[in-house]
Design an enzyme around this catalytic site. Structure first.
Site, PDB file in Angstrom:
ATOM      1  N   GLY A  37      32.710  34.824  36.235  1.00  0.00           N
ATOM      2  CA  GLY A  37      33.532  34.283  37.318  1.00  0.00           C
ATOM      3  C   GLY A  37      33.355  35.121  38.575  1.00  0.00           C
ATOM      4  O   GLY A  37      33.036  34.619  39.656  1.00  0.00           O
ATOM      5  N   HIS A  38      33.526  36.440  38.414  1.00  0.00           N
ATOM      6  CA  HIS A  38      33.315  37.348  39.544  1.00  0.00           C
ATOM      7  C   HIS A  38      31.866  37.258  40.031  1.00  0.00           C
ATOM      8  O   HIS A  38      31.596  37.263  41.236  1.00  0.00           O
ATOM      9  CB  HIS A  38      33.575  38.801  39.132  1.00  0.00           C
ATOM     10  N   LYS A 185      36.928  31.875  32.343  1.00  0.00           N
ATOM     11  CA  LYS A 185      36.602  33.309  32.226  1.00  0.00           C
ATOM     12  C   LYS A 185      37.708  34.111  32.881  1.00  0.00           C
ATOM     13  O   LYS A 185      38.204  33.752  33.950  1.00  0.00           O
ATOM     14  CB  LYS A 185      35.290  33.615  32.949  1.00  0.00           C
TER      15      LYS A 185
HETATM   16  N1  LIG Z   1      36.682  32.138  35.801  1.00  0.00           N
HETATM   17  C1  LIG Z   1      36.652  32.367  37.093  1.00  0.00           C
HETATM   18  N2  LIG Z   1      35.970  31.574  37.916  1.00  0.00           N
HETATM   19  C2  LIG Z   1      35.940  31.787  39.255  1.00  0.00           C
HETATM   20  N3  LIG Z   1      36.574  32.802  39.859  1.00  0.00           N
HETATM   21  C3  LIG Z   1      37.268  33.635  39.076  1.00  0.00           C
HETATM   22  C4  LIG Z   1      37.354  33.474  37.674  1.00  0.00           C
HETATM   23  N4  LIG Z   1      38.119  34.472  37.164  1.00  0.00           N
HETATM   24  C5  LIG Z   1      38.512  35.216  38.206  1.00  0.00           C
HETATM   25  N5  LIG Z   1      38.008  34.722  39.356  1.00  0.00           N
HETATM   26  C6  LIG Z   1      38.263  35.230  40.699  1.00  0.00           C
HETATM   27  O1  LIG Z   1      37.832  36.561  40.825  1.00  0.00           O
HETATM   28  C7  LIG Z   1      38.655  37.239  41.760  1.00  0.00           C
HETATM   29  C8  LIG Z   1      39.150  38.511  41.164  1.00  0.00           C
HETATM   30  O2  LIG Z   1      39.996  38.196  40.068  1.00  0.00           O
HETATM   31  P1  LIG Z   1      40.455  39.237  38.988  1.00  0.00           P
HETATM   32  O3  LIG Z   1      39.725  40.508  39.166  1.00  0.00           O
HETATM   33  O4  LIG Z   1      41.926  39.243  38.883  1.00  0.00           O
HETATM   34  O5  LIG Z   1      39.819  38.593  37.683  1.00  0.00           O
HETATM   35  P2  LIG Z   1      40.454  37.770  36.564  1.00  0.00           P
HETATM   36  O6  LIG Z   1      39.444  37.524  35.531  1.00  0.00           O
HETATM   37  O7  LIG Z   1      41.177  36.621  37.199  1.00  0.00           O
HETATM   38  O8  LIG Z   1      41.459  38.751  35.955  1.00  0.00           O
HETATM   39  P3  LIG Z   1      42.774  38.444  35.235  1.00  0.00           P
HETATM   40  O9  LIG Z   1      42.441  38.554  33.814  1.00  0.00           O
HETATM   41  O10 LIG Z   1      43.538  39.540  35.830  1.00  0.00           O
HETATM   42  O11 LIG Z   1      43.313  37.102  35.630  1.00  0.00           O
HETATM   43  C9  LIG Z   1      39.803  36.276  42.103  1.00  0.00           C
HETATM   44  O12 LIG Z   1      39.534  35.656  43.338  1.00  0.00           O
HETATM   45  C10 LIG Z   1      39.739  35.298  40.972  1.00  0.00           C
HETATM   46  O13 LIG Z   1      40.270  34.026  41.296  1.00  0.00           O
END
Ligand SMILES: Nc1ncnc2c1ncn2[C@@H]1O[C@H](COP(=O)(O)OP(=O)(O)OP(=O)(O)O)[C@@H](O)[C@H]1O
Ligand SMILES: CC(C)(CO)[C@@H](O)C(=O)[O-]
Ligand code: BAL
EC number: 6.3.2.1
Length: 283
Positions: A37-38, A185
């Site tokens: 995702g990141h 993810k």
């Molecule tokens: N599966 C995904 N698809 C697209 N973007 C994502 C996804 N997961 C997280 N992001 C984006 O990545 C950025 C950083 O999110 P973060 O580091 O909180 O990750 P997370 O996987 O969402 O963590 P958490 O488990 O805390 O929800 C945010 O803008 C979030 O929306």
């Protein structure tokens, strides 16, 4: 090779140089433990900007007292690799006392959009997010910043904050990246034990059921939500935090599907709280 920078002043110095050379700067704020995702956000940024900065900062002020701040997963070595392989140039990885050297008296609060969904369940969460994102925007001063649609309410809040406060930054919302079985993810997926991991597919399966109802022109929100709740309750490891249908733009609850909506849920699988959503355009 990717640079890891911990100090605000040092980052600002380097960024000044990039700007002097008229290089465009893309920014991907994260809490680390990077996954695909990141990676998709980083890739998009590096395809649209000359320089990409990824921040990795587990922001204490967006966690409630009983949330998982201390056990939030961290792995800088792996993150370095993922960020570099997807085109990032710099990781900004400040310590807590670099971001918050003294007691904070100034906070950013985006009103109204935080009334439902996660805002209603995680008191003060979005104030913590808006405050840290403001600080990060002021430090990095990017041309574009990239956020995932998985955190749909966060994306709406940041977009409104940028408009209201005249940040000269383009906010780009990126599609949700999923596992093969549909699970969105998330760094928190790493908490799931094997049985929980299987159970976690209930979120996407239920969203798909709701989508089907909407496609079949069901407009009664109560009916849709009740069916969704029943579906989730069939999964013994799942406990609902919320299932809601809100106006896509105001994030206010709706009773009838007669406008564009966001269908969103937060569900505990064991002790792990997962979120997922989709938006639905009414026509
Ligand atoms: N599966 C995904 N698809 C697209 N973007 C994502 C996804 N997961 C997280 N992001 C984006 O990545 C950025 C950083 O999110 P973060 O580091 O909180 O990750 P997370 O996987 O969402 O963590 P958490 O488990 O805390 O929800 C945010 O803008 C979030 O929306
Ligand atoms: C935007 C963010 C990096 C602010 O801490 C965080 O809320 C996240 O990772 O979505
Ligand atoms: N991606 C949202 C950050 C949080 O849950 O605190």
């Amino acid at each position: 090779m990717i640079k890891i920078i911990e100090k605000i002043d040092e980052l600002r110095k380097i960024l000044k140089e990039y700007r002097r050379n008229n290089q465009t700067i893309g920014f991907v704020p994260t809490m680390g433990y990077l996954h695909e995702g990141h990676a998709s956000l980083i890739k998009r940024s590096s395809s649209e900007n000359e320089i990409t900065i990824v921040s990795i900062f587990v922001n204490p002020i967006q966690f409630g007292p009983n949330e998982d701040l201390d056990k939030y997963p961290r792995d800088l070595e792996r993150d370095k690799k993922v960020a570099f392989e997807n085109g990032a140039d710099i990781i900004f990885h400040p310590k807590v006392n670099e971001m918050y050297p003294e007691k904070l008296y100034t906070f950013v609060n985006v009103e109204n959009l935080d009334k439902e969904l996660c805002g209603a369940k995680r008191e003060g969460h979005f104030k913590g997010v808006a405050t840290v994102v403001t600080k990060l925007f002021n430090i990095v001063n990017p041309d574009k910043a990239y956020f995932g649609k998985k955190d749909a309410q966060q994306l709406a809040i940041i977009k409104k904050m940028v408009k209201d406060m005249n940040f000269d930054i383009e906010i780009i919302g990126c599609d949700i990246i999923r596992e093969k079985d549909g699970l969105a993810k998330s760094s928190r997926n790493s908490y799931l034990k094997p049985k929980e991991r299987k159970a976690a597919t209930i979120l996407k399966k239920t969203l798909d059921k709701i989508k089907e109802m909407l496609d079949n022109k069901e407009t009664d929100v109560k009916k849709i939500i009740n069916l969704a709740i029943k579906n989730i309750e069939k999964e013994p490891l799942a406990k609902i935090d919320y299932v809601e249908i809100v106006d896509l733009y105001t994030l206010e609850k709706v009773n009838k599907i007669e406008t564009d909506v966001l269908v969103a849920m937060a569900v505990y699988i064991g002790k792990t709280r997962l979120i997922d959503n989709f938006d639905y355009k009414f026509n």
